[in-house]
Enzyme design. Structure first.
Site, PDB file in Angstrom:
ATOM      1  N   HIS A 157      50.927  -8.569 -44.955  1.00 49.63           N
ATOM      2  CA  HIS A 157      52.124  -8.593 -45.721  1.00 49.63           C
ATOM      3  C   HIS A 157      51.869  -8.398 -47.281  1.00 49.63           C
ATOM      4  O   HIS A 157      52.573  -8.789 -48.213  1.00 49.63           O
ATOM      5  CB  HIS A 157      53.221  -9.713 -45.634  1.00 49.63           C
ATOM      6  N   SER A 278      46.072  11.225 -68.878  1.00 56.01           N
ATOM      7  CA  SER A 278      47.262  11.336 -68.892  1.00 56.01           C
ATOM      8  C   SER A 278      47.743  12.173 -70.056  1.00 56.01           C
ATOM      9  O   SER A 278      46.655  12.115 -70.911  1.00 56.01           O
ATOM     10  CB  SER A 278      48.277   9.991 -69.223  1.00 56.01           C
ATOM     11  N   LYS A 284      44.788   6.181 -70.043  1.00 52.36           N
ATOM     12  CA  LYS A 284      45.061   6.149 -68.733  1.00 52.36           C
ATOM     13  C   LYS A 284      43.977   6.949 -68.019  1.00 52.36           C
ATOM     14  O   LYS A 284      43.363   7.978 -68.305  1.00 52.36           O
ATOM     15  CB  LYS A 284      46.325   6.839 -68.382  1.00 52.36           C
ATOM     16  N   GLU A 291      46.476   9.877 -54.621  1.00 52.55           N
ATOM     17  CA  GLU A 291      48.083  10.141 -54.489  1.00 52.55           C
ATOM     18  C   GLU A 291      48.506  11.438 -53.905  1.00 52.55           C
ATOM     19  O   GLU A 291      49.142  11.651 -53.114  1.00 52.55           O
ATOM     20  CB  GLU A 291      48.617  10.184 -56.033  1.00 52.55           C
TER      21      GLU A 291
END
Ligand code: ARG
Length: 457
Positions: A157, A278, A284, A291
């Protein structure tokens, strides 16, 4: 417009709109090499069986080989008005050697020809992907081998559950890819069946020798029913399903790497080579590759659903709907190959942040099961032990302490079964190492698995 597609049956020319709509050359030109190999084998068989004279076959073979070269060198002009790769090649053959080119299509139809081409294509690609998956497995085994002692939280979980070795975590992926590889290998046996010789749907009246053609094309088996051979694409559906499972596994791994590289986890660092910045936030470093792999899973699933849907209401035998099979197959093949390729490059360079993993494993009372198991070994029913351990966890939470901070008196206030040796059981290392059941995370198990699997790969 006159071409080999428009015989005297037609009074009028086909409209450009139709041509544009029915063409497949824009994507099936990719099958050119396989189409030529198939034709070479077919014509060799026709000549051997004396269905066409040897000197005609020789002319066709020479012409086909030259066309193969033209295509390889980028000199071939693919024409939309010739619809597909089969007609493009046949029409070029006619330009080169004259009307004898027309003998190539004896005892053959585009229906068995296209089924053959797709099988030849998939056969090669699946072999390639099996090699890629093997490489992934090597990498996963190496990561496991280097990180046997690295303890991290194991989750259920997405909550801290029990400590595990990082090696155990990566071996889980190793076994997923093992099954993926087995599935592809199985699928390969069903791809590797020759449809050629089925002609349009019913077979042919010419005395062909399908076993001979199969030998030339390296097929261990030939299709046993001509109608089935030209109309089913279950082998492609099967590949698309295998591909969906593989990318599903890659996507799960991607999701973990994305989480682990976040500030909240800080378990890993993905090498700069495989991250992007970024455009607005200079600090970043984004896990875009992971992804994108996660995102591309959607299109690979989509291709499976497309293909299943294309097939679902097709009456026997060949229907033009089947032309829609190719883009789905090509897209999944390309997507998966690219995803595996970049993972093979990226994965070995991931750095694990041992300190953060260990620190994280120290939070969340991961050794709670050990306390319950201790009481069980002392004779208490597991359910009671579970409940007492729950009370101890609550006590620790309230007082903001860890199990190891409890003195023996406090332990014994929860149950007099506790003795001094309880402290040996509540360490992370002991917790990991105690899971000696077959398939569990104990260090001995992991070492044994790595040894065994290294021998098997
Ligand atoms: N381009 C077609 C396809 O991809 C080739 C087979 C055409 N056969 C036919 N009977 N129209 O399926």
């Amino acid at each position: 417009m006159a071409n080999i597609l428009r015989n005297k049956r037609f009074e009028n020319d086909v409209s450009n709109l139709t041509l544009d709509f029915v063409e497949s050359i824009s994507f099936d030109k990719r099958l050119a090499g396989y189409d030529i190999s198939g034709s070479l084998a077919h014509v060799t068989m026709l000549s051997k069986c004396k269905i066409i004279p040897k000197n005609d076959a020789d002319k066709i073979i020479k012409g086909l080989k030259e066309i193969g070269l033209e295509i390889a060198e980028g000199k071939f002009r693919f024409k939309t008005e010739l619809e597909d790769i089969h007609f493009n090649i046949e029409s070029r053959l006619k330009e080169k050697i004259g009307s004898v080119a027309g003998k190539l299509h004896t005892a053959r139809s585009r229906n068995d020809q296209v089924a053959l081409d797709l099988r030849l294509f998939l056969r090669e690609e699946v072999k390639l992907q099996i090699v890629q998956i093997k490489k992934m497995q090597h990498i996963l085994l190496n990561i496991a081998e280097k990180n046997i002692d690295l303890i991290m939280p194991g989750y259920t979980h997405l909550q801290h559950a029990q400590p595990v070795s990082l090696a155990h975590h990566f071996l889980a992926y190793y076994f997923m890819f093992q099954r993926d590889k087995e599935r592809l290998t199985e699928t390969l046996t069903r791809i590797n069946v020759m449809p050629l010789g089925s002609a349009a749907l019913a077979g042919t009246a010419f005395p062909i020798d399908r076993n001979y053609t199969a030998k030339l094309l390296n097929f261990p088996k030939i299709a046993e029913n001509s109608m089935d051979a030209v109309s089913d694409r279950d082998f492609a559906v099967e590949y698309l399903f295998d591909a969906s499972l593989i990318i599903m596994h890659l996507s799960r791994l991607s999701e973990e790497l994305i989480l682990w590289s976040s500030q909240e986890f800080s378990f890993i660092e993905i090498n700069d080579e495989f991250t992007t910045g970024s455009s607005i936030m200079p600090q970043k470093k984004n896990p875009d590759i992971c992804e994108l792999v996660r995102g591309k899973t959607g299109r690979v699933y989509g291709n499976l659903i497309s293909m299943l849907t294309i097939m679902k209401s097709l009456p026997m035998t060949y229907n033009r709907d089947l032309q829609e099979d190719k883009e789905a197959v090509f897209d999944s093949v390309d997507t998966l190959e690219k995803c595996l390729e970049i993972y093979i490059a990226m994965l070995p360079k991931i750095k694990f942040n041992e300190k953060n993993m260990a620190q994280s494993a120290a939070l969340g009372f991961l050794e709670a099961t050990e306390i319950a198991d201790y009481l069980v070994r002392e004779g208490m029913p597991f359910r009671d032990a579970h409940s007492i351990t729950g009370k101890i966890v609550r006590y620790c939470l309230k007082n903001n302490i860890r199990f190891l901070d409890l003195d023996i008196g406090t332990f014994r206030s929860f149950s007099d079964l506790f003795r001094d040796d309880i402290y040996e059981h509540v360490t992370l290392t002991q917790s990991v190492d105690s899971k000696k059941s077959f398939g569990g995370t104990s260090f001995k198990n992991i070492k044994e698995t790595i040894r065994k699997e290294k021998g098997r790969l």
